[in-house]
Design an enzyme around this catalytic site. Sequence first.
Site, short mmCIF file in Angstrom:
data_model
loop_
_atom_site.label_atom_id
_atom_site.label_comp_id
_atom_site.label_asym_id
_atom_site.label_seq_id
_atom_site.Cartn_x
_atom_site.Cartn_y
_atom_site.Cartn_z
N GLU A 186 0.84 -1.21 0.00
CA GLU A 186 0.00 0.00 0.00
C GLU A 186 0.87 1.25 0.00
O GLU A 186 1.99 1.25 0.52
CB GLU A 186 -0.92 0.02 1.23
CG GLU A 186 -0.19 0.20 2.55
CD GLU A 186 -1.12 0.51 3.71
OE1 GLU A 186 -2.08 1.29 3.53
OE2 GLU A 186 -0.88 -0.05 4.80
N LYS A 208 -9.43 2.21 -0.32
CA LYS A 208 -9.67 1.65 1.01
C LYS A 208 -10.95 2.21 1.60
O LYS A 208 -11.17 3.42 1.61
CB LYS A 208 -8.49 1.95 1.93
CG LYS A 208 -8.59 1.25 3.28
CD LYS A 208 -7.37 1.51 4.14
CE LYS A 208 -7.48 0.74 5.46
NZ LYS A 208 -6.36 1.04 6.37
N CYS A 217 -4.26 -2.92 3.95
CA CYS A 217 -3.91 -2.90 5.37
C CYS A 217 -4.87 -3.79 6.16
O CYS A 217 -5.08 -4.94 5.80
CB CYS A 217 -3.89 -1.46 5.88
SG CYS A 217 -3.10 -1.29 7.51
#
Length: 506
Positions: free
Chosen positions: A266, A328, A377
């Site tokens: 990421e 995200k 994540c």
Amino acid sequence: MMVAPTSRATFWGGGLALWAAGAAHNLAFAPWGWWALQWPLLALLAALVLRATPQRAAWWGWCFGVGWLSAGLWWLHISMHEFGGMPSALSITAVLLLAAALSLYLALAMAAVARWRSGSPVADALLFAGAWLAAELARAQWFTGFPWIASGYVHTDGPLAGWAPWVGVYAMGALAALSAACLAQLLRHRSAGVFAGLLLPLLLAAVPRWAGVSEFTTSSGVMSVSLLQPNVPQNLKFDPDRLAGNMQALADQVRAARGQLVVTPESVLPVPRDLLDPSYWAELTAPIRRSEGRGALLGTFLGSDEQGWVNSMVGVTPGSAEDYAYGKRHLLPFGEFVPPGFRWFVDLMRIPLGDQASGQQEAAFAIAGQRVRPLICYEDLFGEDFAASVLGPDAATVFANATNLAWFGRHMVQEQHQQFSRMRALEFQRPFIRATNTGATGVINHRGEVTASLPAWTTGILEAQVEGRLGETPYARWLAQAGLWPLWALALMLILPAWSRQRRVR
């Protein structure tokens, strides 16, 4: 019913013992993986709570939770102190306060057990399991949820792993709590004794096998992947003197990668894509755009100061008119968005892009005959958020987690996060590929087994094969339809009879 003595020494001594038991509970998780240790530790908690006053049970449950979570989340101090610039005393206090606040769920659950117990060994064991489940669900969902090291993750290995595609991680934790409470009750009541108490987890583990089905998915083919691990120290990621060199090293890694799918960690680009020099973006993506049948998922930020910045994975393929983008969606409080009233706390940490916007894209990235569902994540902790992606004609065949754990130091957090990905692989019977900055980069098959990996804190490219899977586990079907509500219903079914009995007695 007998109630434990109420001396002050017992109160504080029991609290200290259960704090130590909670801290030791972390040994059941990765990297140690002593999964069997969970049973005697939970049995100790159950044995004490089932003889205590509600006030004492709340205290002991809270102590167990604080020991468990402070020892399991200590690495948050590193991100706040070493990289966020927060004074050490304040960052340590922040971790302890977080553990203390999250442990209130367990304190309330244990108080309910002590208040509503009946004295019946079986009924009280069921009550303990239901209260444990409710506490875990509350921590997983309320105030955005923070279910890190939920108790069921212990059982990625061991006899309860067969339950994962049926009921998922939280119910697995409840099964462990039930068997631990039964062990405590059997030892106390001297019935079948230790043997029966230790046999119960094995009997529970056999149930999925009795159902006659263990594989719910079938192969959708094999794809080669290149998972990049740049190993850029967090304190140097935004260093102006190192920026050009780090970005050139990334371009060199993409050029050297051989897989049909290339995945970076990421936010591997320290500069948002739209603020990059266009010539660099062209250089970075050229090896992919020139190679038919290949694709890449590249970590960057998309957006603007006005619209907000979204932590994203950009998908690049040859000849595509427009790049794929996944943003995200499940953001981390304090690190990625600012809860109301806590701007001062976030400002103390000086984290770049600490107040982000949420992404929208849910579709998978199609490449090499597979459909890859990105997760950024700690999004892979929230299976209920993406369970629907494995259903239907466009179901994802592979999960790809891109993360950067360099924020949190060298110990424990990488192995913990990999264990969570392994659990998702078991629950959905889908492989996971993990591209991380510093570790743990690897491939996990649909059985939750790590089949390829890079050593942590090394620079490299993991060239590996991953087998995609199609099909639906029972857990995926009901989770996609109803979320975690069936588990809340189960918790209430286990708790309400005890509450009702107490009401009738009064």
